[in-house]
Enzyme design. Structure first.
Site, short mmCIF file in Angstrom:
data_model
loop_
_atom_site.label_atom_id
_atom_site.label_comp_id
_atom_site.label_asym_id
_atom_site.label_seq_id
_atom_site.Cartn_x
_atom_site.Cartn_y
_atom_site.Cartn_z
N LYS A 100 2.82 -3.38 6.30
CA LYS A 100 2.97 -3.61 4.86
C LYS A 100 4.45 -3.50 4.47
CE LYS A 100 -1.34 -4.21 3.44
NZ LYS A 100 -1.78 -5.48 2.82
N TYR A 141 -0.48 0.03 10.08
CA TYR A 141 -0.79 -0.65 8.83
C TYR A 141 0.35 -0.48 7.82
CZ TYR A 141 -3.51 -1.54 4.49
OH TYR A 141 -3.97 -1.99 3.29
N SER A 186 0.83 -1.19 0.00
CA SER A 186 0.00 0.00 0.00
C SER A 186 0.87 1.25 0.00
CB SER A 186 -0.85 -0.02 1.28
OG SER A 186 -1.36 1.27 1.56
#
Lengths: 322, 322
Positions: free
Chosen positions: B151, B147, B123
């Protein structure tokens, strides 16, 4: 102030411990605890804990002592992590995770009061080529060794645990430390020290790469200086980017050799024996050659200005028989 | 060719599965297996495996089936990972590690013959500001959410396991996927889709940020296209940098709204209700606004050219009642 050095038996750990014992931090004496799988005879540190951080419970027991400042230096070196994939990840990443989790448990147990300063020794191995002439502070990390990938992963953990306020951490991307005293190790960079150290001790040293190879160095003394400087840094100034490229000296092997000639003369330099090793040359080809570490300089981190100074540090501090 | 989609029950997983069922890969039919904790009623995929990748043994059992191509889409979203620190790391990082280790065990069991293509959906959350006007392919990853850190950590694993030859992997840094069909989710980016989707369905939508906010989008259709393109890519062309910034559309919320007006008129646009939310605005402020994804474009990845096209894709593929 109570200080813990994880990896305190290693070369940089011992340099740091000696410095902390001699100077304290900002003139204040520190109470020092060292942890490692092995310690040198003699050397720094009276509170020495022998153990293995790969055992999560050991890290948790240390975390429970709630040190004010924790240096995380424990690691296996690049060559070893490349040969032994399992051991590399199990030693260089998971203990960091378990230890940070243990610190977070202490943070929670104190209702958020305990937020230790954590200083992690990362490495320029987090980078992978091709490189610009000078690697800037916004250059991508794309490691080309397992060691580099493990260091970069730890940086991400240190940053996220810090961002959440569980710790107050930072990662210092050390230049290749040169001149390392003592014996050669399994790091592929080991020859950078050996070609200075062995000749000064009257012994031959193998040079496995062309003398045009350019690399990025700082002395063990600078490494200890980076680490003590990091202890007192206002981390708000890091603006959420908690991994730092540090200052160092960019020079070719030929320039290293000329600096050695200045210090010790032709007969000593003659002890360096070129013996090309394609495998080592290929690894080293992928390494950073030069940096523009503007952020770290602005934050007050300092290294040597010439490779000659790096040799002078070795002669003053570590030359056998001095 | 046998293909596994981990996270095959999610929105992008379903889009991909539909595409693979309809078109195969390069015209060749594929045998498709989907794994997820839940699946939509109906939808794509006949071989559906319900389970939880957080259980390492489940990943190992899937790895033992030696799929030729594995899509790793399983993840909890950014908002959830930020609220629940434990769940985020346990869901978004460790399953990747255990699954890659299980693939490596298969690689070993076949004496190195089994080297699956692995495509991981990363992402743009791996980035953290401040940003240049356009984020280039060599910009640092310094995530400012858990997050994003998770990732980025997975990218490092995919790269190192690939470098060692255990898998042949790559990480695709998806733009924010817009317009997401169905319900809003816990992603802080959810409103980017909601302000198009709900008005087109005759419902009001809250806009929590100023309409000057600029962000980076691609449609679900483009996401599926990225993923099928990655399946056939010559990974030697990645030159060891196995994480890619993908193409997308950079536009402001105001430009999104004008595109919606073009498609559906003033009455539909009137259903967007500005309702400033300082918390959301602060999160979004830290997000990338624009990219120059030169590598991915050179490698043949394609997205929409205008936000209008993104809306058209939604109307054609996902508008309820169509």
């Amino acid at each position: 102030m109570r200080v813990l050095i994880l990896g305190g038996g290693g070369m940089v750990g011992q340099k740091l411990a000696h410095k902390l014992e001699a100077e304290g931090l900002d003139g204040t004496p520190v109470q020092l605890t060292l942890h490692d799988i092995a310690f040198p005879e003699g050397g720094a540190g009276t509170d020495r804990r022998m153990g293995n951080l790969s055992v999560a419970a050991e890290g948790a027991a240390l975390a429970a002592e709630r040190f004010d400042l924790i240096y995380f230096l424990a690691s296996i070196v690049s060559g070893e992590a490349e040969i032994n994939f399992d051991l590399g990840w199990q030693t260089n990443l998971w203990p960091m995770w378990h230890f940070l989790e243990a610190l977070r448990a202490q943070h929670r147990a104190t209702r958020g009061e305990y937020v230790p300063r954590v200083v992690f020794t990362s490495s320029i191995a987090v980078f992978g080529g091709p490189y610009p002439d000078k690697i800037g502070d916004e250059f991508l990390t794309s490691p080309q060794t397992s060691y580099g990938a493990q260091k970069a992963s730890c940086e991400l953990l240190v940053q996220d645990f810090s961002r959440k306020g569980f710790i107050d951490g930072m990662s210092l991307r050390l230049p290749t430390i040169c001149v390392r005293p003592g014996k050669a190790n399994l790091a592929a960079s080991s020859f950078f020290s050996a070609i200075i150290r062995e000749p000064l001790d009257g012994m031959e040293a193998v040079l496995p790469v062309p003398d045009t190879v350019r690399h990025w160095h700082a002395s063990p003394k600078s490494a200890a200086g980076f680490l003590t400087h990091a202890a007192g840094l206002d981390t708000a100034k890091l603006d959420g980017r908690r991994a730092l490229n540090l200052p160092g000296i960019s020079c070719t092997v030929a320039e290293q050799i000329e600096a050695l000639r200045d210090v010790a003369g032709n007969n000593v330099v003659a002890l360096i024996k070129p013996q090309p090793d394609a495998a080592v040359a290929k690894i080293v080809e992928g390494w950073p050659r030069n940096f523009a570490p503007d952020r770290a300089k602005a934050l007050g981190f300092k290294a040597e200005n010439t490779f000659r100074e790096i040799i002078d540090v070795y002669v003053a501090e570590d030359l056998p028989g001095r």
